[in-house]
Design an enzyme around this catalytic site. Structure first.
Site, PDB file in Angstrom:
ATOM      1  CB  SER A  91      -0.941  -0.167   1.240  1.00  0.00           C
ATOM      2  OG  SER A  91      -1.922   1.278   1.110  1.00  0.00           O
ATOM      3  CG  HIS A 200      -6.150  -0.345  -1.701  1.00  0.00           C
ATOM      4  ND1 HIS A 200      -5.149   0.920  -2.024  1.00  0.00           N
ATOM      5  CD2 HIS A 200      -5.648  -0.022   0.381  1.00  0.00           C
ATOM      6  CE1 HIS A 200      -3.664   0.914  -1.493  1.00  0.00           C
ATOM      7  NE2 HIS A 200      -4.159   0.720   0.007  1.00  0.00           N
TER       8      HIS A 200
END
Length: 313
Positions: A91, A200
């Site tokens: 991430s 996300h």
């Protein structure tokens, strides 16, 4: 021996991180001072004394993680640690990886980290989004549960962290429905995550649009060390492709299981987690037992990592 550096994302931060390393290596505090000048507040003080609630705000967490990972990397290089064959970040950790691979200048990365956190926070007002970890359920079942639980809202599998460990994100009500249905489908454990932003997933589209504009105005070079991206598990050399991958990363899943397996398939037998804590170390052990993973976050773990690499040469 091939070795890889991996960089953690949100959730790895902790008050007091890198305190011991900073006492031994002045470059740690120098790295934080550099960031503080850009941010307009004392980042080192925040990381050492908190409050934890402030450190956990997305726009504070991301610069803190970047500075921590870059500081550990700089210490590693100072101590004669060799460059890895490849890098990857989980991430937000992708920004740390690209910075250490010299694709993004550190000063630019600090600004990007702060902006990304602000854009993400603004995209979904606090209390409207949620994330949860689903343990002990197959990926396909979790995807099916999310499709069923959506009911016109957003909920999706967004972090494929390890076999049997997937994180979902979306509108709070939809995530809560998916949590109930996941338990009914046989999940061993379902845990709501203490985050203020549902990362996300499609709810991050406003942030992705703003990030695309910010990245368009940022100089990006071809990485000196290949960096595997979250969105498609490939390394990129072209600045435009890197910008696209970083933009899409906000609304697409983190394919971490595939990333670690790809690294292993390409011959890496040693992974070093560069940053605070050992979240990724735990995940990689579950993903691929053939790869030895060591976290570097204090003096003894640094020493162990340098010795392990030397012994394996």
């Amino acid at each position: 021996m091939k070795h890889t550096f991996i960089f953690p994302g949100q959730g790895s931060q902790a008050v007091g991180m890198l305190s011991e390393l900073a006492d031994s290596f002045p470059i740690v505090k120098q790295t934080f001072e550099q960031a503080s000048t850009i941010l307009g507040y004392d980042l080192w003080k925040l990381c050492q004394t908190g409050p934890e609630s402030t450190l956990n705000q997305t726009d504070k967490t991301q610069p803190a993680l970047l500075a921590t990972s870059v500081a550990v990397w700089r210490v590693w290089k100072q101590q004669g640690g060799s460059d890895p064959n490849v890098m990857a970040g989980h991430s937000f950790g992708e920004y740390s990886a690209l910075t250490c691979a010299q694709a993004i200048d550190y000063s630019d990365a600090v600004g990007l980290a702060q902006a990304r956190g602000q854009f993400m926070q603004a995209a979904v007002p606090e209390g409207q989004g949620a994330m949860a970890a689903i343990l002990g359920l197959e990926d396909a079942k979790i995807i099916a549960v999310c499709a069923q639980a959506a009911e016109g809202q957003v909920v999706a599998a967004v972090n494929f962290n390890a076999p049997g460990q997937v994180v979902i994100a979306g509108n709070q009500a939809a995530v809560e429905r998916a949590m109930i249905q996941a338990k009914q489908a046989g999940a061993k454990k379902v845990v709501a995550l203490a985050v203020s932003v549902p990362a996300h997933c499609d709810l991050m589209q406003p942030a992705a649009t703003q990030m695309a504009q910010r990245l368009a105005n940022t100089t990006i070079n071809s990485p000196k060390i290949p960096v595997i991206h979250n969105v498609d598990v490939t390394a990129k050399t072209d600045a435009t492709a890197i910008r696209t991958a970083l933009t899409e990363q906000l609304i697409k899943p983190v394919r971490w299981v595939e990333t670690v397996n790809k690294i292993a398939a390409e011959g890496t037998t040693l992974l070093f987690e560069c940053g605070p804590g050992k979240v990724l170390t735990g995940l990689s052990k579950r993903i691929n037992a053939q790869v030895k993973t060591l976290a570097i976050y204090d003096n003894s773990t640094l020493e162990q990592a340098l010795k392990t690499l030397e012994d394996s040469a």
